[in-house]
Design a protein around this motif. Structure first.
Motif, PDB file in Angstrom:
ATOM      1  N   GLU A 286       2.835   4.677   1.042  1.00  0.00           N
ATOM      2  CA  GLU A 286       1.443   5.084   0.881  1.00  0.00           C
ATOM      3  C   GLU A 286       1.061   5.139  -0.596  1.00  0.00           C
ATOM      4  OE1 GLU A 286      -0.959   5.540   2.837  1.00  0.00           O
ATOM      5  OE2 GLU A 286      -0.161   5.832   4.852  1.00  0.00           O
ATOM      6  N   SER A 287       1.898   5.761  -1.412  1.00  0.00           N
ATOM      7  CA  SER A 287       1.572   5.893  -2.825  1.00  0.00           C
ATOM      8  C   SER A 287       1.572   4.543  -3.518  1.00  0.00           C
ATOM      9  CB  SER A 287       2.561   6.845  -3.511  1.00  0.00           C
ATOM     10  OG  SER A 287       3.888   6.368  -3.397  1.00  0.00           O
ATOM     11  N   LEU A 288       2.516   3.684  -3.147  1.00  0.00           N
ATOM     12  CA  LEU A 288       2.534   2.349  -3.733  1.00  0.00           C
ATOM     13  C   LEU A 288       1.264   1.586  -3.390  1.00  0.00           C
ATOM     14  CD1 LEU A 288       6.203   1.107  -3.159  1.00  0.00           C
ATOM     15  CD2 LEU A 288       5.090   1.592  -5.342  1.00  0.00           C
ATOM     16  N   MET A 289       0.842   1.669  -2.124  1.00  0.00           N
ATOM     17  CA  MET A 289      -0.357   0.945  -1.705  1.00  0.00           C
ATOM     18  C   MET A 289      -1.594   1.443  -2.447  1.00  0.00           C
ATOM     19  SD  MET A 289       0.523  -1.386   0.487  1.00  0.00           S
ATOM     20  CE  MET A 289      -0.886  -1.787   1.506  1.00  0.00           C
ATOM     21  N   ARG A 290      -1.643   2.740  -2.742  1.00  0.00           N
ATOM     22  CA  ARG A 290      -2.801   3.286  -3.454  1.00  0.00           C
ATOM     23  C   ARG A 290      -2.875   2.766  -4.881  1.00  0.00           C
ATOM     24  NH1 ARG A 290      -1.663   8.074  -0.383  1.00  0.00           N
ATOM     25  NH2 ARG A 290      -0.297   8.871  -2.020  1.00  0.00           N
ATOM     26  N   GLU A 291      -1.741   2.356  -5.430  1.00  0.00           N
ATOM     27  CA  GLU A 291      -1.721   1.831  -6.796  1.00  0.00           C
ATOM     28  C   GLU A 291      -2.367   0.445  -6.890  1.00  0.00           C
ATOM     29  OE1 GLU A 291       2.208   1.619  -8.270  1.00  0.00           O
ATOM     30  OE2 GLU A 291       2.672   3.736  -7.918  1.00  0.00           O
ATOM     31  N   LEU A 292      -2.409  -0.271  -5.776  1.00  0.00           N
ATOM     32  CA  LEU A 292      -2.809  -1.673  -5.807  1.00  0.00           C
ATOM     33  C   LEU A 292      -4.318  -1.857  -5.784  1.00  0.00           C
ATOM     34  CD1 LEU A 292      -0.206  -3.173  -3.320  1.00  0.00           C
ATOM     35  CD2 LEU A 292      -0.036  -2.926  -5.798  1.00  0.00           C
ATOM     36  N   ARG A 293      -4.759  -2.943  -6.428  1.00  0.00           N
ATOM     37  CA  ARG A 293      -6.163  -3.331  -6.373  1.00  0.00           C
ATOM     38  C   ARG A 293      -6.433  -3.985  -5.010  1.00  0.00           C
ATOM     39  NH1 ARG A 293      -4.272  -5.532 -11.315  1.00  0.00           N
ATOM     40  NH2 ARG A 293      -4.816  -4.246 -13.111  1.00  0.00           N
ATOM     41  N   PRO A 294      -7.700  -4.063  -4.579  1.00  0.00           N
ATOM     42  CA  PRO A 294      -8.018  -4.647  -3.268  1.00  0.00           C
ATOM     43  C   PRO A 294      -7.433  -6.037  -3.046  1.00  0.00           C
ATOM     44  CG  PRO A 294      -9.918  -3.493  -4.127  1.00  0.00           C
ATOM     45  CD  PRO A 294      -8.894  -3.473  -5.224  1.00  0.00           C
ATOM     46  N   LEU A 295      -7.535  -6.920  -4.059  1.00  0.00           N
ATOM     47  CA  LEU A 295      -7.013  -8.278  -3.873  1.00  0.00           C
ATOM     48  C   LEU A 295      -5.487  -8.279  -3.796  1.00  0.00           C
ATOM     49  CD1 LEU A 295      -9.196 -10.672  -6.070  1.00  0.00           C
ATOM     50  CD2 LEU A 295      -8.988 -10.635  -3.587  1.00  0.00           C
ATOM     51  N   GLN A 296      -4.853  -7.345  -4.478  1.00  0.00           N
ATOM     52  CA  GLN A 296      -3.396  -7.256  -4.397  1.00  0.00           C
ATOM     53  C   GLN A 296      -2.970  -6.809  -3.003  1.00  0.00           C
ATOM     54  OE1 GLN A 296      -2.771  -4.589  -7.721  1.00  0.00           O
ATOM     55  NE2 GLN A 296      -2.090  -6.249  -9.063  1.00  0.00           N
ATOM     56  N   ARG A 297      -3.713  -5.861  -2.418  1.00  0.00           N
ATOM     57  CA  ARG A 297      -3.413  -5.434  -1.047  1.00  0.00           C
ATOM     58  C   ARG A 297      -3.579  -6.603  -0.086  1.00  0.00           C
ATOM     59  NH1 ARG A 297      -7.355  -0.309  -1.591  1.00  0.00           N
ATOM     60  NH2 ARG A 297      -6.110   0.938  -3.028  1.00  0.00           N
ATOM     61  N   GLN A 298      -4.631  -7.386  -0.310  1.00  0.00           N
ATOM     62  CA  GLN A 298      -4.855  -8.540   0.568  1.00  0.00           C
ATOM     63  C   GLN A 298      -3.729  -9.554   0.403  1.00  0.00           C
ATOM     64  OE1 GLN A 298      -8.750 -10.254   0.135  1.00  0.00           O
ATOM     65  NE2 GLN A 298      -8.297 -12.000   1.452  1.00  0.00           N
ATOM     66  N   ALA A 299      -3.243  -9.715  -0.810  1.00  0.00           N
ATOM     67  CA  ALA A 299      -2.179 -10.699  -1.073  1.00  0.00           C
ATOM     68  C   ALA A 299      -0.880 -10.331  -0.367  1.00  0.00           C
ATOM     69  CB  ALA A 299      -1.939 -10.821  -2.573  1.00  0.00           C
ATOM     70  N   LEU A 300      -0.696  -9.053  -0.033  1.00  0.00           N
ATOM     71  CA  LEU A 300       0.523  -8.651   0.667  1.00  0.00           C
ATOM     72  C   LEU A 300       0.678  -9.411   1.983  1.00  0.00           C
ATOM     73  CD1 LEU A 300       0.623  -4.766   0.196  1.00  0.00           C
ATOM     74  CD2 LEU A 300       2.073  -6.482  -0.914  1.00  0.00           C
ATOM     75  N   GLY A 301      -0.454  -9.762   2.615  1.00  0.00           N
ATOM     76  CA  GLY A 301      -0.395 -10.517   3.863  1.00  0.00           C
ATOM     77  C   GLY A 301       0.271 -11.866   3.682  1.00  0.00           C
ATOM     78  N   LEU A 302       0.048 -12.504   2.514  1.00  0.00           N
ATOM     79  CA  LEU A 302       0.681 -13.792   2.242  1.00  0.00           C
ATOM     80  C   LEU A 302       2.186 -13.608   2.028  1.00  0.00           C
ATOM     81  CD1 LEU A 302       0.553 -16.825   1.595  1.00  0.00           C
ATOM     82  CD2 LEU A 302      -0.034 -16.211  -0.769  1.00  0.00           C
ATOM     83  N   PHE A 303       2.559 -12.572   1.278  1.00  0.00           N
ATOM     84  CA  PHE A 303       3.982 -12.346   1.020  1.00  0.00           C
ATOM     85  C   PHE A 303       4.713 -11.849   2.260  1.00  0.00           C
ATOM     86  CE2 PHE A 303       2.335 -12.326  -3.327  1.00  0.00           C
ATOM     87  CZ  PHE A 303       3.281 -13.122  -3.963  1.00  0.00           C
ATOM     88  N   ALA A 304       3.965 -11.355   3.248  1.00  0.00           N
ATOM     89  CA  ALA A 304       4.600 -10.979   4.517  1.00  0.00           C
ATOM     90  C   ALA A 304       5.063 -12.217   5.266  1.00  0.00           C
ATOM     91  CB  ALA A 304       3.615 -10.187   5.381  1.00  0.00           C
ATOM     92  N   GLN A 305       4.468 -13.374   4.946  1.00  0.00           N
ATOM     93  CA  GLN A 305       4.826 -14.626   5.612  1.00  0.00           C
ATOM     94  C   GLN A 305       5.812 -15.446   4.787  1.00  0.00           C
ATOM     95  OE1 GLN A 305       1.223 -16.789   6.679  1.00  0.00           O
ATOM     96  NE2 GLN A 305       0.123 -14.862   6.769  1.00  0.00           N
ATOM     97  N   SER A 306       5.714 -15.334   3.477  1.00  0.00           N
ATOM     98  CA  SER A 306       6.583 -16.135   2.615  1.00  0.00           C
ATOM     99  C   SER A 306       6.966 -15.307   1.390  1.00  0.00           C
ATOM    100  CB  SER A 306       5.862 -17.415   2.184  1.00  0.00           C
ATOM    101  OG  SER A 306       6.671 -18.184   1.325  1.00  0.00           O
ATOM    102  N   ARG A 307       8.258 -15.191   1.140  1.00  0.00           N
ATOM    103  CA  ARG A 307       8.721 -14.341   0.038  1.00  0.00           C
ATOM    104  C   ARG A 307       8.310 -14.908  -1.312  1.00  0.00           C
ATOM    105  NH1 ARG A 307      13.512 -13.786  -3.082  1.00  0.00           N
ATOM    106  NH2 ARG A 307      13.902 -11.596  -3.670  1.00  0.00           N
ATOM    107  N   VAL A 308       8.268 -16.231  -1.430  1.00  0.00           N
ATOM    108  CA  VAL A 308       7.935 -16.889  -2.697  1.00  0.00           C
ATOM    109  C   VAL A 308       6.700 -17.762  -2.491  1.00  0.00           C
ATOM    110  CG1 VAL A 308       8.743 -18.475  -4.485  1.00  0.00           C
ATOM    111  CG2 VAL A 308      10.352 -16.878  -3.412  1.00  0.00           C
ATOM    112  N   VAL A 309       5.725 -17.654  -3.385  1.00  0.00           N
ATOM    113  CA  VAL A 309       4.494 -18.442  -3.261  1.00  0.00           C
ATOM    114  C   VAL A 309       4.112 -19.012  -4.618  1.00  0.00           C
ATOM    115  CG1 VAL A 309       3.702 -16.932  -1.384  1.00  0.00           C
ATOM    116  CG2 VAL A 309       2.872 -16.544  -3.708  1.00  0.00           C
TER     117      VAL A 309
END
Length: 361
Positions: A286-309
Motif C-alpha cells: 500500500e505504501s509503495l503504491m502511494r509513492e507512485l505517480r498515476p502513469l507509474q501505477r498504470q505501467a505496473l499492468g505492463l510489468f505484470a505481463q512482462s518483466r522486461v520491456v
C-alpha cells in the motif's frame, strides 16, 4: 421442450473444478492493494477484449488495442477493427455491472450485451428474423445450420429459465452452468453475427453473478484464443451439422471439460500473481503504491505481463508517443522506479526496481 443439456462430469473435469475452487479461495482471501487490483483489472479487461475479438478475426495487436481503448487509435483500413474492440470493452464492463445487480438474468440483458458488443449501443438488439448458416471459409460448405428464426425466441426463453433456475437451486457447479449457457447460446445462434462474443459475455456475466469474478483480474478469452482449434472442436459436436438432426441432443461433456480446464488455467495464473503478496510484503504494498505517480501505477499492468520491456512497448501500452515513452523511462530510471536491464542503445530495455516488483507480480 425445456432446455435439458446432455453432459457428464468426467474425473478430469472434476479435477479442473477442484483446481478452480482452490485458486478462488486463495485469491479471495488475500488482501491485495486496491490500486494494484485496478491495474490488474484493466490489464485483464484489455486481454479479454483483444482475444475475444481476435477469435472473430480482428487484426489489431494487443498494443494496438491498448491504444484504441486509451483513445489513441487511427489505424488506416482497420476502422472496423477499432470499433469492434471499443464495443467489446464497453460490453465487458456492462456484463460485470449486470452481474452486480444480483437479480435474475433476462433476455433484455443479453440483447443489450449484444447491442453493445456488436453495435456499440445500449439499445437491445432483436434476434435474427431469418435463417443463417455457418460455412467453412475454405470450401464454402455448411458446417452448422442453427434453428429457424421463429424458434429462437422460445429457445432463448428456455435457456434463460434454465440459467436462472440453476443459479437459484445451485444443483450444478457454477463453472458448469456458465459452460452450458455458453454452449447453448452459440448453438441457438440467435443473431446473424456477434454470437461468439455474446456467448462469452454471457458466461462471464454468470461467473461474476455467482461469486466467480475473482476480483475481475482474469481473462478466459486468452485461453480460448491460444487453444482455438480445441475451442471450435468442442463446440462442434453431434451427428449432424443441423440443429434438429442431432446437434440439440448432442453430448456436450467435451465442451464442459474444455471450459472448466480454461477456467482452472486462468485462475491458477491469477493465484500465482496474488500469492506474491504473502508474508511481510503485504504491509508494504500500500505504501509503495502511494509513492507512485498515476502513469507509474498504470505501467505496473505492463510489468505484470512482462518483466522486461522497452520504451516503445511502454509507449504503446500507455498510449503516448515513442519520444515520451523514452523520456519517461529515462526519468523513471533516474528516480529509482525502473532499472536499465539492457544498456544497449539499439535494444535498451527496463525492468522494475526490486522494491516495486512485488506490486506487478
Amino acid at each position: 421442450m425445456p432446455f435439458s443439456p446432455n453432459f457428464s462430469i468426467s474425473p478430469a473435469t472434476a479435477k479442473a473444478l477442484m483446481a478452480i475452487e482452490a485458486s478462488r479461495t486463495a485469491v479471495d482471501g488475500l488482501p491485495i492493494s486496491p490500486l494494484l487490483i485496478a491495474s490488474l483489472r484493466e490489464s485483464a479487461r484489455l486481454l479479454s477484449t483483444h482475444y475475444s475479438t481476435q477469435i472473430e478475426g480482428n487484426r489489431l495487436t494487443l498494443p494496438e488495442v491498448r491504444q484504441v481503448i486509451a483513445g489513441h487509435g487511427g489505424f488506416p483500413g482497420r476502422e472496423r477493427d477499432e470499433k469492434e474492440v471499443r464495443n467489446y470493452y464497453l460490453a465487458a464492463d456492462k456484463a460485470e455491472a449486470v452481474a452486480m445487480l444480483q437479480r435474475r438474468l433476462t433476455e433484455k440483458d443479453i440483447q443489450m450485451l449484444h447491442g453493445l458488443a456488436f453495435e456499440g449501443t445500449l439499445k437491445p438488439t432483436p434476434y435474427r428474423d431469418g435463417q443463417n448458416v455457418i460455412r467453412n471459409s475454405a470450401d464454402n460448405r455448411i458446417v452448422y445450420m442453427p434453428p429457424e428464426a421463429r424458434e429462437v425466441p422460445t429457445l432463448m426463453r428456455e435457456l434463460l429459465d434454465w440459467i436462472n433456475e440453476e443459479i437459484e437451486e445451485q444443483r450444478l457447479p457454477v463453472p458448469v452452468i456458465a459452460a452450458l449457457a455458453h454452449y447453448q447460446f452459440a448453438t441457438i445462434h440467435p443473431y446473424y453475427d456477434g454470437n461468439g462474443r455474446t456467448s462469452r459475455l454471457l458466461a462471464t456475466t454468470i461467473l461474476h453473478r455467482c461469486g466467480y469474478g475473482l476480483k475481475g483480474i482474469y481473462s478466459l478469452e486468452e485461453y480460448y484464443a491460444r487453444h482455438l482449434r480445441r475451442y471450435y472442436d468442442a463446440l462442434s459436436v453431434g451427428s449432424s451439422h443441423n440443429y434438429h438432426l442431432g446437434r440439440a441432443e448432442a453430448d456436450v461433456s467435451g465442451f464442459v471439460h474444455y471450459f472448466c480446464e480454461g477456467m482452472a488455467d486462468a485462475f491458477l495464473k491469477v493465484r500465482a500473481r496474488a500469492e506474491t503478496f504473502g508474508g511481510d510484503a503485504r504491509g508494504g504494498v500500500e505504501s509503495l503504491m502511494r509513492e507512485l505517480r498515476p502513469l507509474q501505477r498504470q505501467a505496473l499492468g505492463l510489468f505484470a505481463q512482462s518483466r522486461v520491456v522497452t520504451a516503445g512497448e511502454l509507449a504503446k501500452y500507455l498510449g503516448i508517443s515513442q519520444r515520451q515513452g523514452a523520456e519517461f523511462c529515462a526519468t523513471w530510471a533516474r528516480d529509482g522506479f525502473l532499472v536499465v536491464e539492457n544498456p544497449s542503445k539499439k535494444a535498451r530495455s527496463y525492468r522494475l526496481a526490486q522494491r516495486y516488483e512485488v506490486g506487478a507480480a
